[in-house]
Design a protein around this motif. Structure first.
Motif, mmCIF file in Angstrom:
data_model
loop_
_atom_site.group_PDB
_atom_site.id
_atom_site.type_symbol
_atom_site.label_atom_id
_atom_site.label_comp_id
_atom_site.label_asym_id
_atom_site.label_seq_id
_atom_site.Cartn_x
_atom_site.Cartn_y
_atom_site.Cartn_z
ATOM 1 N N SER A 181 0.833 -1.204 0.000
ATOM 2 C CA SER A 181 0.000 0.000 0.000
ATOM 3 C C SER A 181 0.869 1.257 0.000
ATOM 4 O O SER A 181 1.865 1.347 0.724
ATOM 5 N N LYS A 182 0.486 2.233 -0.778
ATOM 6 C CA LYS A 182 1.217 3.499 -0.851
ATOM 7 C C LYS A 182 0.562 4.585 -0.005
ATOM 8 O O LYS A 182 1.131 5.657 0.181
ATOM 9 N N GLN A 183 -0.628 4.319 0.509
ATOM 10 C CA GLN A 183 -1.373 5.286 1.299
ATOM 11 C C GLN A 183 -1.468 4.813 2.750
ATOM 12 O O GLN A 183 -1.291 3.628 3.035
ATOM 13 N N ASP A 186 -6.141 2.459 6.541
ATOM 14 C CA ASP A 186 -7.317 2.772 7.352
ATOM 15 C C ASP A 186 -7.488 1.696 8.417
ATOM 16 O O ASP A 186 -7.527 0.497 8.106
#
Length: 298
Positions: A181-183, A186
């Motif tokens: 994941s680059k973000q 959550d």
């Protein structure tokens, strides 16, 4: 009036209980009560009064006990002087820290230790946050490095200085799907993942729990562990995920052993330097202040 009576009175003040003071001093409650009574007879006023919340110092008692702390510190300084005259070369400071803090604070502490504290020997212990607070309170260590906790959960008589703030990060095995994941991840996506948690009542454990409870969720707790080194090994082995202070995994991330990722919502914790409010000898106070200044260096 003697040193023992002052020590006993200060212990009662710190514990706000004759029973707890006796336990801390490893003597009978009757002995504590008798020595405090004799001290009160000599000075001519009561030091303590009973309230629904426990034992509290009277107005005159607070002033007297404040001055008593200074006197006790001076007497301990005399003891240090005697040790030096006997030929003792080193003072000793015993400092405990959480297991994940070594890679952040040990380099700061030992970089110039031989120059700034040439006559001090450090005893470094690695121990859980809960144990740090207990051992400080019971005077088995001189200072502790721990995640800043709710003051209501601290034993009485402890004070702290904040050393640094740290971002909380999700750690996953390098081959885990989330590692790509680059973000920021959550927290809501992690509800089904097996989680490895730190102590749930102190340190950063309550912070991690709040990430889920703030969203009305309960994490899938696989294990609760009292030290971050074990948490990192469990995560590396594929046993679960964890949220920990990012600086505590910097070495493992640099070596490619773990992946650390930002989380949403973001959350920080504070590393703090804990000690007893009651003063030590002047030499130890000076050494402890030097240690604090070294630890605050970035």
């Amino acid at each position: 009036m003697d040193f023992r009576q002052l020590r006993y009175a200060l212990s009662v003040s710190k514990e706000r209980s004759f029973t707890r003071a006796a336990k801390r001093l490893n003597i009978s409650q009757s002995a504590v009560s008798e020595q405090v009574r004799l001290l009160e007879e000599e000075i001519g006023f009561d030091l303590f009064t009973r309230t629904p919340r426990g034992i509290e110092a009277t107005d005159r008692g607070r002033t007297f006990l404040y001055e008593s702390e200074r006197v006790v510190g001076d007497l301990l300084s005399l003891s240090d002087t005697a040790r030096r005259l006997r030929g003792a070369k080193l003072d000793t400071l015993t400092i405990a820290m959480g297991s994940g803090m070594a890679q952040l604070f040990i380099p700061r502490l030992f970089q110039d230790l031989h120059k700034k504290l040439p006559d001090v020997q450090l005893n470094i212990q690695t121990t859980p946050t809960r144990a740090i607070f207990t051992e400080l309170h019971e005077e088995r260590i001189d200072a502790g490095l721990a995640i800043e906790s709710d003051p209501e959960r601290l034993p009485s008589g402890l004070v702290f200085d904040r050393l640094a703030d740290a971002e909380m990060a999700l750690i996953v095995p390098v081959k885990h799907a989330l590692a790509r994941s680059k973000q920021p991840v959550d927290i809501g996506r992690l509800i089904a993942e097996p989680f490895i948690m730190s102590e749930l009542s102190v340190g950063y454990g309550p912070v991690v729990m709040s990430l889920f409870t703030d969203l009305g969720m309960k994490p899938n707790i696989r294990a609760v562990v009292d030290n971050i080194e074990t948490i990192k090994i469990i995560v590396q082995s594929g046993g679960g995920l964890a949220v920990v202070p990012r600086p505590c995994v910097a070495n493992e991330v640099a070596l490619g052993q773990l992946k650390a990722m930002a989380i949403a919502p973001a959350r920080n914790v504070a590393f703090s330097f804990y000690r007893r409010r009651q003063p030590m000898s002047r030499r130890k106070e000076s050494a402890l202040q030097t240690v604090l200044e070294m630890l605050k260096q970035s």
